[in-house]
Structures are given as C-alpha cells and as structure tokens.
Write a protein that holds these residues in place. Structure first.
Motif, PDB file in Angstrom:
ATOM      1  N   ARG B   9       0.843  -1.206   0.000  1.00  0.00           N
ATOM      2  CA  ARG B   9       0.000   0.000   0.000  1.00  0.00           C
ATOM      3  C   ARG B   9       0.879   1.257   0.000  1.00  0.00           C
ATOM      4  NH1 ARG B   9      -4.428   1.470   3.359  1.00  0.00           N
ATOM      5  NH2 ARG B   9      -4.662  -0.677   4.029  1.00  0.00           N
ATOM      6  N   GLN B  10       1.909   1.226   0.819  1.00  0.00           N
ATOM      7  CA  GLN B  10       2.844   2.364   0.858  1.00  0.00           C
ATOM      8  C   GLN B  10       3.465   2.596  -0.508  1.00  0.00           C
ATOM      9  OE1 GLN B  10       5.932   2.520   3.925  1.00  0.00           O
ATOM     10  NE2 GLN B  10       4.563   1.388   5.303  1.00  0.00           N
ATOM     11  N   PHE B  11       3.811   1.482  -1.145  1.00  0.00           N
ATOM     12  CA  PHE B  11       4.428   1.578  -2.471  1.00  0.00           C
ATOM     13  C   PHE B  11       3.489   2.254  -3.454  1.00  0.00           C
ATOM     14  CE2 PHE B  11       7.286   0.392  -5.851  1.00  0.00           C
ATOM     15  CZ  PHE B  11       6.454   0.186  -6.937  1.00  0.00           C
ATOM     16  N   ILE B  12       2.243   1.801  -3.447  1.00  0.00           N
ATOM     17  CA  ILE B  12       1.258   2.359  -4.373  1.00  0.00           C
ATOM     18  C   ILE B  12       1.041   3.850  -4.099  1.00  0.00           C
ATOM     19  CG2 ILE B  12      -1.182   2.305  -5.061  1.00  0.00           C
ATOM     20  CD1 ILE B  12      -1.035  -0.757  -4.659  1.00  0.00           C
ATOM     21  N   ASP B  13       0.919   4.190  -2.819  1.00  0.00           N
ATOM     22  CA  ASP B  13       0.724   5.600  -2.452  1.00  0.00           C
ATOM     23  C   ASP B  13       1.896   6.444  -2.931  1.00  0.00           C
ATOM     24  OD1 ASP B  13      -0.870   5.046   0.809  1.00  0.00           O
ATOM     25  OD2 ASP B  13      -1.660   5.055  -1.248  1.00  0.00           O
ATOM     26  N   HIS B  14       3.082   5.921  -2.691  1.00  0.00           N
ATOM     27  CA  HIS B  14       4.292   6.644  -3.054  1.00  0.00           C
ATOM     28  C   HIS B  14       4.378   6.844  -4.561  1.00  0.00           C
ATOM     29  CE1 HIS B  14       8.143   8.268  -1.882  1.00  0.00           C
ATOM     30  NE2 HIS B  14       8.728   7.602  -2.835  1.00  0.00           N
ATOM     31  N   SER B  15       4.098   5.767  -5.273  1.00  0.00           N
ATOM     32  CA  SER B  15       4.132   5.796  -6.725  1.00  0.00           C
ATOM     33  C   SER B  15       3.098   6.779  -7.274  1.00  0.00           C
ATOM     34  CB  SER B  15       3.850   4.380  -7.227  1.00  0.00           C
ATOM     35  OG  SER B  15       4.244   4.252  -8.532  1.00  0.00           O
ATOM     36  N   THR B  16       1.914   6.726  -6.720  1.00  0.00           N
ATOM     37  CA  THR B  16       0.848   7.633  -7.163  1.00  0.00           C
ATOM     38  C   THR B  16       1.233   9.090  -6.948  1.00  0.00           C
ATOM     39  OG1 THR B  16      -0.750   5.941  -6.525  1.00  0.00           O
ATOM     40  CG2 THR B  16      -1.629   8.126  -6.958  1.00  0.00           C
ATOM     41  N   SER B  17       1.821   9.368  -5.789  1.00  0.00           N
ATOM     42  CA  SER B  17       2.159  10.769  -5.518  1.00  0.00           C
ATOM     43  C   SER B  17       3.282  11.259  -6.434  1.00  0.00           C
ATOM     44  CB  SER B  17       2.515  10.986  -4.043  1.00  0.00           C
ATOM     45  OG  SER B  17       3.853  10.621  -3.795  1.00  0.00           O
ATOM     46  N   LEU B  18       4.191  10.358  -6.784  1.00  0.00           N
ATOM     47  CA  LEU B  18       5.258  10.728  -7.732  1.00  0.00           C
ATOM     48  C   LEU B  18       4.657  11.222  -9.049  1.00  0.00           C
ATOM     49  CD1 LEU B  18       7.965   7.929  -7.389  1.00  0.00           C
ATOM     50  CD2 LEU B  18       8.374  10.355  -7.206  1.00  0.00           C
ATOM     51  N   ARG B  20       1.389  12.152  -9.481  1.00  0.00           N
ATOM     52  CA  ARG B  20       0.480  13.274  -9.246  1.00  0.00           C
ATOM     53  C   ARG B  20       1.250  14.590  -9.117  1.00  0.00           C
ATOM     54  NH1 ARG B  20      -2.120  11.566  -4.737  1.00  0.00           N
ATOM     55  NH2 ARG B  20      -0.519  12.656  -3.552  1.00  0.00           N
ATOM     56  N   GLU B  21       2.375  14.538  -8.464  1.00  0.00           N
ATOM     57  CA  GLU B  21       3.167  15.753  -8.274  1.00  0.00           C
ATOM     58  C   GLU B  21       4.005  16.109  -9.500  1.00  0.00           C
ATOM     59  OE1 GLU B  21       5.348  15.347  -4.575  1.00  0.00           O
ATOM     60  OE2 GLU B  21       3.522  14.618  -3.581  1.00  0.00           O
ATOM     61  N   GLY B  22       3.899  15.282 -10.510  1.00  0.00           N
ATOM     62  CA  GLY B  22       4.622  15.574 -11.747  1.00  0.00           C
ATOM     63  C   GLY B  22       6.116  15.325 -11.663  1.00  0.00           C
ATOM     64  N   ILE B  23       6.522  14.615 -10.622  1.00  0.00           N
ATOM     65  CA  ILE B  23       7.952  14.339 -10.473  1.00  0.00           C
ATOM     66  C   ILE B  23       8.384  13.345 -11.545  1.00  0.00           C
ATOM     67  CG2 ILE B  23       9.706  13.352  -8.940  1.00  0.00           C
ATOM     68  CD1 ILE B  23       8.105  14.571  -6.608  1.00  0.00           C
ATOM     69  N   VAL B  24       7.496  12.386 -11.816  1.00  0.00           N
ATOM     70  CA  VAL B  24       7.722  11.502 -12.955  1.00  0.00           C
ATOM     71  C   VAL B  24       6.485  11.527 -13.854  1.00  0.00           C
ATOM     72  CG1 VAL B  24       9.262   9.958 -11.677  1.00  0.00           C
ATOM     73  CG2 VAL B  24       6.843   9.367 -11.903  1.00  0.00           C
ATOM     74  N   ASP B  25       6.705  11.184 -15.112  1.00  0.00           N
ATOM     75  CA  ASP B  25       5.581  11.118 -16.051  1.00  0.00           C
ATOM     76  C   ASP B  25       5.462   9.710 -16.642  1.00  0.00           C
ATOM     77  OD1 ASP B  25       7.427  13.025 -18.579  1.00  0.00           O
ATOM     78  OD2 ASP B  25       7.563  10.919 -18.022  1.00  0.00           O
ATOM     79  N   ASP B  26       4.685   9.598 -17.714  1.00  0.00           N
ATOM     80  CA  ASP B  26       4.431   8.286 -18.331  1.00  0.00           C
ATOM     81  C   ASP B  26       5.682   7.535 -18.745  1.00  0.00           C
ATOM     82  OD1 ASP B  26       1.363   9.166 -20.098  1.00  0.00           O
ATOM     83  OD2 ASP B  26       1.777   8.508 -18.036  1.00  0.00           O
ATOM     84  N   GLN B  27       6.704   8.293 -19.086  1.00  0.00           N
ATOM     85  CA  GLN B  27       7.925   7.620 -19.530  1.00  0.00           C
ATOM     86  C   GLN B  27       8.500   6.743 -18.424  1.00  0.00           C
ATOM     87  OE1 GLN B  27       9.197   7.015 -22.327  1.00  0.00           O
ATOM     88  NE2 GLN B  27      11.283   6.368 -21.863  1.00  0.00           N
ATOM     89  N   ALA B  92      11.725  11.883 -15.834  1.00  0.00           N
ATOM     90  CA  ALA B  92      11.867  12.845 -14.733  1.00  0.00           C
ATOM     91  C   ALA B  92      11.376  14.204 -15.220  1.00  0.00           C
ATOM     92  CB  ALA B  92      13.329  12.922 -14.285  1.00  0.00           C
ATOM     93  N   MET B  93      10.055  14.357 -15.169  1.00  0.00           N
ATOM     94  CA  MET B  93       9.419  15.489 -15.827  1.00  0.00           C
ATOM     95  C   MET B  93       9.811  16.849 -15.265  1.00  0.00           C
ATOM     96  SD  MET B  93       5.451  15.923 -16.850  1.00  0.00           S
ATOM     97  CE  MET B  93       4.721  16.498 -15.334  1.00  0.00           C
ATOM     98  N   ARG B  94       9.852  16.974 -13.945  1.00  0.00           N
ATOM     99  CA  ARG B  94      10.163  18.295 -13.390  1.00  0.00           C
ATOM    100  C   ARG B  94      11.608  18.702 -13.630  1.00  0.00           C
ATOM    101  NH1 ARG B  94       6.381  18.742  -8.059  1.00  0.00           N
ATOM    102  NH2 ARG B  94       8.293  19.488  -7.078  1.00  0.00           N
ATOM    103  N   VAL B  95      12.491  17.728 -13.594  1.00  0.00           N
ATOM    104  CA  VAL B  95      13.888  18.030 -13.905  1.00  0.00           C
ATOM    105  C   VAL B  95      13.987  18.479 -15.353  1.00  0.00           C
ATOM    106  CG1 VAL B  95      16.232  17.093 -14.121  1.00  0.00           C
ATOM    107  CG2 VAL B  95      14.797  16.424 -12.184  1.00  0.00           C
ATOM    108  N   LYS B  96      13.304  17.735 -16.216  1.00  0.00           N
ATOM    109  CA  LYS B  96      13.330  18.068 -17.636  1.00  0.00           C
ATOM    110  C   LYS B  96      12.807  19.489 -17.880  1.00  0.00           C
ATOM    111  CE  LYS B  96      10.004  17.006 -20.411  1.00  0.00           C
ATOM    112  NZ  LYS B  96       8.999  16.196 -21.131  1.00  0.00           N
ATOM    113  N   ASN B  97      11.684  19.818 -17.267  1.00  0.00           N
ATOM    114  CA  ASN B  97      11.109  21.152 -17.470  1.00  0.00           C
ATOM    115  C   ASN B  97      12.023  22.254 -16.948  1.00  0.00           C
ATOM    116  OD1 ASN B  97       8.860  20.142 -18.743  1.00  0.00           O
ATOM    117  ND2 ASN B  97       7.626  20.047 -16.877  1.00  0.00           N
TER     118      ASN B  97
END
Lengths: 197, 153
Positions: B9-18, B20-27, B92-97
């Motif tokens: 559950r923690q993993f899923i939450d963590h992954s989802t927030s990554l 949602r916060e745009g830290i990572v994208d579909d790639q 790594a969407m935010r780094v890229k931007n």
C-alpha cells in the motif's frame, strides 16, 4: 542456422542512459543488439575505414562470405552526438558502396522539421522522436526484412523471407522517400546498386 | 501477510504521488514496463546511471558558471541539453522542465538567470532522487518480506 527473424541492430548514442534504454527496447522486441557510443565506433564495427571507405577484411572475425565483420540489419542512431553527428554517420553509410543498403533510423529529442527532412533526404528510413517507445520499434522490422530479401539474392543464403514481403506502412508522413516502395513486390537488388527511388 | 500488504500500500501511495506531483511522467511507467524476469533490475540500473550522470553534469554547470573570467554559456548549455535528454528518457518530468527553462537563459547569456535555474534544477533533482530511492527501498522491503511489487497502472 539462426532463426530468420533474428535481426541485428547497431545502436549508436553518446548517452549511456539512452544506450541502456534503446538496448532494452530492442531486446524486448527480440532483436539482437550491439551498442556503441559514437559514430566512429559504429563505422569501425561496420568494418569501414573513415578515410578510404575500404572494408577491412583482414580481421579474424570476418566471415569469408560477408564484407562486414558482423551482419547488421539496421543502424539506429542519435542525431546529436559530439564529433560525428547521426547525420554525418548516415551520410557515410549511404556513401559507402558496401554499407549503403543498411537501413538507418535517426533518433532525436528535438522536433526540428528541417532536421527531419534533411535526414530523410539523405536516406534515413525513419526519424523517431525521443524518448523512443516500444511501439516505435514496430516500424523497424519492415526495413530489416528488405535487407534479408536482398541477402536471399546471394547464393550462400537461403532465406524463406520472400513470402513475408510486408507492405511499407506509409501512413507516416515523415517517410517521404518511401513512397516508391509500397505494396509492390520488393525489387531484386543488384549488388552495390540501391533499388530505392 | 499483513506487513506485505502494508508495504504494498505504501508503495502504491508513493508511486501515485510521484505521478500526481509531476515528479515523474508516463515515460517512467514505460521504464517499469520494460522490467521483467530477463531484466529484473532494469529500472534501478537505468536510474542509477542517471544519478551518476546527472551529478556530473550539475557539477559541470556549477563550475562553468563560476568562471570569473567569463562564462562559457555554450558549455553550460551543452550540459543542460544532456541533462534534459536523460531526464526525459527516464521520465523525470520536473527536472526536464527545469532544464528547458534553463536553456533559454543560456541562450540569453544571462548568468544570474542561469544560476537561479541551476538552483531550481538541483532542487528538482534532489527531490527526485530522494523519492525514487524511497520507492526502490520499498520495493526491496516488499521482496524481502516475500511479496510482489504492485504493477504500475
């Protein structure tokens, strides 16, 4: 004998991350892969000396029937590389009488129309935008089948690829050059002379 | 196994927030899809290469911007371009931007602007690194407890 469907792709990219990624993508798509980090290493692997364009057949790994050290069915290269760019590499391959029939695909992180058309005009089969996805690699197989069919014309190879002459998927408007080869039977290639329009 | 469920559950939450916060994208999801029994550590391996490479590039940028006798903006831009490419490749969407914004200041040869961008990129990078390392740690804990990693999307 190796399976007919085993194609060997030479991937060229100066970024170690991108090399790892393209290698994984290609292997997942069941291609054999060699990666190098520069255009000059790519030419070396293909057995071409940059200066005189002569194939070096003196190395021990050369098979007597092939001009190249190892058969490469497609070269996929990054565009932006220090020293020799992907475009320079493309040119050198297309200018070489022994390598010109190897399909070349260019990858770039930048969507620059003039860059794309320059590459296609120089003979690139495809121009892929990075990050490359698995679905992009599905476009590669038809180009590699062309070279297998070419090899069939040579006496030492007996492939059964003829019945697999796939039509080029021409719904991609980046492939301006490919319009001459669509659903027709692939024309036999004379040695050293490209049949591309 | 309660502990496994908790960790998953923690993993899923963590992954989802990554995401949602745009830290990572579909790639990043695409990378995870490429991981299988033939290449079980693929994501960690690529990301580790990315960390190594990025830290080198960030150092290059900092050094180039420090030059008292004049900043070589082409050099800075070259490093930013590389980081933009690799961050795009791993999702790594935010780094890229942050890199995209950085490049315009390089083009404008604006040292102050570049320094601000470097700060921003460094910040985004550190955030990404921390979050991904937590994600990988959770993965290890799940596997060690005998569970399996929930599949992304």
């Amino acid at each position: 004998m190796a399976a007919d469907s085993e194609f060997h792709v030479l991937a060229v990219d100066d970024s170690i991350i991108d090399r790892k990624l393209i290698e994984r993508l290609l292997k997942t798509s069941s291609f054999q892969v060699t990666t190098v980090d520069s255009g000059s290493k790519a030419l070396e692997f293909l057995g071409l000396h940059e200066d005189d364009g002569i194939i070096n057949t003196n190395t021990p790994s050369v098979s007597p029937n092939n001009h190249q050290e190892v058969e490469v069915n497609l070269v996929i290269t990054d565009y932006c590389m220090p020293g020799m760019t992907g475009y320079d590499l493309l040119k050198k391959i297309k200018e070489s009488s022994s390598l010109k029939n190897i399909p070349v695909v260019i990858m770039s992180s930048e969507n620059v129309p003039s860059r794309i058309s320059r590459c296609l005009e120089e003979g690139a089969e495809e121009f892929l935008l990075k990050p490359v996805r698995l679905s992009d690699l599905n476009k590669l197989r038809p180009h590699m089948l062309k070279t297998k069919i070419k090899d069939h014309q040579e006496p030492e190879k007996q492939d059964k690829e003829e019945k697999q002459q796939q039509p080029q998927s021409n719904n991609n408007n980046r492939k301006a050059m490919e319009e001459g080869i669509s659903t027709e039977k692939i024309r036999p290639r004379l040695n050293g002379i490209t049949a591309m329009v | 196994m309660d502990i496994v469920n908790q960790l998953q559950r923690q993993f899923i939450d963590h992954s989802t927030s990554l995401h949602r916060e745009g830290i990572v994208d579909d790639q990043f999801t695409e990378l995870q899809k490429l991981q299988d029994e033939n290449s079980p550590d693929f994501v960690v391996e690529v990301v580790s290469l990315f960390f190594e490479d990025s830290e080198k590039l960030l150092n290059n940028m900092a050094r180039a911007l420090e030059q008292a006798q004049g900043v070589d903006f082409k050099q800075v831009d070259a490093s930013v371009h590389q980081l933009k490419g690799s961050s795009s490749s791993i999702g790594a969407m935010r780094v890229k931007n942050a890199c995209i914004a950085f490049r315009s200041f390089c083009e404008a040869q604006n040292r102050e602007g570049c320094l601000r961008c470097l700060q921003k990129v460094t910040h985004e990078y550190s955030l990404l690194k921390n979050k991904l390392q937590s994600l990988f740690r959770l993965e290890q804990q799940i596997l060690a407890a005998g569970g399996s990693i929930p599949v992304a999307k």
